[in-house]
Design an enzyme around this catalytic site. Structure first.
Site, mmCIF file in Angstrom:
data_model
loop_
_atom_site.group_PDB
_atom_site.id
_atom_site.type_symbol
_atom_site.label_atom_id
_atom_site.label_comp_id
_atom_site.label_asym_id
_atom_site.label_seq_id
_atom_site.Cartn_x
_atom_site.Cartn_y
_atom_site.Cartn_z
ATOM 1 N N ARG A 93 20.214 -65.195 -3.673
ATOM 2 C CA ARG A 93 19.369 -66.341 -3.336
ATOM 3 C C ARG A 93 19.946 -66.984 -2.084
ATOM 4 O O ARG A 93 20.965 -67.664 -2.146
ATOM 5 C CB ARG A 93 19.402 -67.314 -4.526
ATOM 6 N N HIS A 140 18.803 -73.478 -4.900
ATOM 7 C CA HIS A 140 18.137 -73.147 -6.168
ATOM 8 C C HIS A 140 16.685 -73.638 -6.141
ATOM 9 O O HIS A 140 15.754 -72.901 -6.418
ATOM 10 C CB HIS A 140 18.898 -73.787 -7.324
ATOM 11 N N TYR A 160 28.711 -75.854 -3.783
ATOM 12 C CA TYR A 160 29.360 -74.972 -4.756
ATOM 13 C C TYR A 160 29.551 -73.524 -4.281
ATOM 14 O O TYR A 160 30.077 -72.711 -5.011
ATOM 15 C CB TYR A 160 28.592 -74.975 -6.092
#
Ligand SMILES: Cc1ncc(C[n+]2csc(CCOP(=O)(O)OP(=O)(O)O)c2C)c(N)n1
Ligand SMILES: [Mg+2]
Length: 370
Positions: free
Chosen positions: A256, A260, A269
């Site tokens: 990805r 998100h 992160y």
């Protein structure tokens, strides 16, 4: 046969050169230059739709968007393996699958704008609408597949879900049931390496595809950024389902590239180095290189694709902005198939709220408690 591979199935390397893999190459032997160009076009157009939808969210025209950026090959390759009467059960990120099923691009953003509870007519394309409840579609797909099996219909269903969804009970139950009852379902896991901020290493200490064997079905790992390899393994699994062989599990290794959803900030992160590493495996660049190497790339084709991309982006933008606002009470429609006293009461209260009549102290109708 789908078998536990040591290496992911790959047919085209990131530099565009073919891989010598006769068994899987045979599954796409009929896919010539024109079909490869068509796969390329679908990947470019769906990336463009995705970019436009992300921009629309940033401009306040959508409430939320779940980008597919980076996962085009996994979605386009698998969707091209399906027939019109197969049934697709998706999550919230399968925009490219929907596009390939024939969903009008102008419908793709409807739910995300809050203009309706749905994006498209599922019956028109044999594909469910975006579903936020992680993993639930595994059960829906299995139930539908089992029913089709009992009816004697030679169709396959396919459930799309992510790496994170494999930790959900729904997926575990679906895998167990499908294997026991030989349901014609393909479990298509897009391992994009993250479940929001949770890395896949925390979901499983073995490759996800290996879990399939514990349930009693074959599992295969495929390079999910290689559209031809994805098409090959999905064709194999769909054929197996359609002809009575039962369920299969495909783990498409992809990434990805974006957040998100538009509500997420991935820089908090994950490292730039990781993202850059995956950028070098971009699924669209790879097929462009293949076409160039094999002499099927020219300026006219490039110009044609660029125009198509501009057109589809314009269509998505104008359709989105032009969507009429729903009546506020539509919120309560279609929650149940038949009237339900609690919904009727909530609808009445909401109408009172909207019209300025508080009415909160009124007693609830019989059978309804607050
Ligand atoms: C049942 C359920 N639990 C939790 C959530 C919150 N949630 C939304 S997306 C997500 C991560 C899913 O990750 P993955 O399955 O890898 O799919 P991806 O978003 O990476 O495509 C979570 C936990 C949810 N929507 N549904
Ligand atoms: Mg994921």
């Amino acid at each position: 046969m789908l078998n536990p591979s040591e290496y992911p199935v790959q047919l085209v390397q990131p530099d565009g050169h073919r891989v010598l893999a006769p068994e899987h190459a045979a599954l796409v032997a009929d896919v010539g230059p024109e079909q490869i160009r068509a796969l390329y076009q679908d990947m470019v157009l769906t990336r463009r739709i995705d970019t436009e939808a992300t921009a629309l969210q940033r401009q306040g025209e959508l409430g939320l968007w779940a980008p597919l950026f980076g996962q085009e090959a996994a979605q386009v390759g698998s969707a091209h393996a399906l027939q019109a009467d197969d049934y697709v059960f998706c999550g919230y990120r399968e925009t490219a699958v929907a596009y390939c099923r024939g969903v009008p691009p102008g419908d793709l953003t409807r739910l995300w704008r809050g203009a309706a509870h749905h994006c498209w007519d599922p019956h028109a394309v044999n594909m469910t609408n975006p579903n936020i409840v992680v993993g639930s579609q595994g059960l829906h797909a299995t139930g539908y597949a089992f029913a089709a099996h009992m009816d004697g219909a030679d169709i396959a269903t396919i459930a799309y879900f992510g790496d994170g969804a494999t930790s959900q009970g729904d997926i575990a139950e679906a895998l167990g049931f499908a294997a026991s009852w030989c349901a014609p379902v393909v479990f298509f896991c897009q391992n994009n390496h993250w479940a929001i901020s949770e890395p896949v290493q925390l979901q499983s200490s073995t490759p996800l595809a290996h879990r399939a064997y514990g349930y009693g079905m074959p599992g295969v790992q495929v390079d999910g950024n290689d559209v031809l390899a994805v098409l090959a393994v999905t064709r194999q699994a769909v054929a197996r389902a359609r002809f009575g062989g039962g369920p299969s599990f495909i783990e498409a290794l992809t990434y990805r590239m974006g957040p998100h959803t538009t509500a997420d900030d991935p820089t908090r992160y994950r490292s730039d180095a990781e993202t850059e590493q995956w950028a070098r495996r971009d699924p669209i660049d790879r097929i462009r290189r293949l076409l160039e190497l094999e002499g099927h790339w020219d300026d006219e084709f490039a110009r044609h694709i660029a125009e198509q991309a501009d057109d589809v982006a314009h269509l998505v933008r104008t359709a989105t902005i032009g969507m009429p606002d729903p009546a506020p009470t539509e919120l309560f429609d279609h929650v149940y198939n038949t009237p339900h006293p609690l919904i009727t009461e909530q609808r009445r209260e909401y109408l009172e709220y909207l019209t300025g009549d508080p009415g909160w102290s009124s007693a609830p109708p019989e059978g309804v408690s607050r």
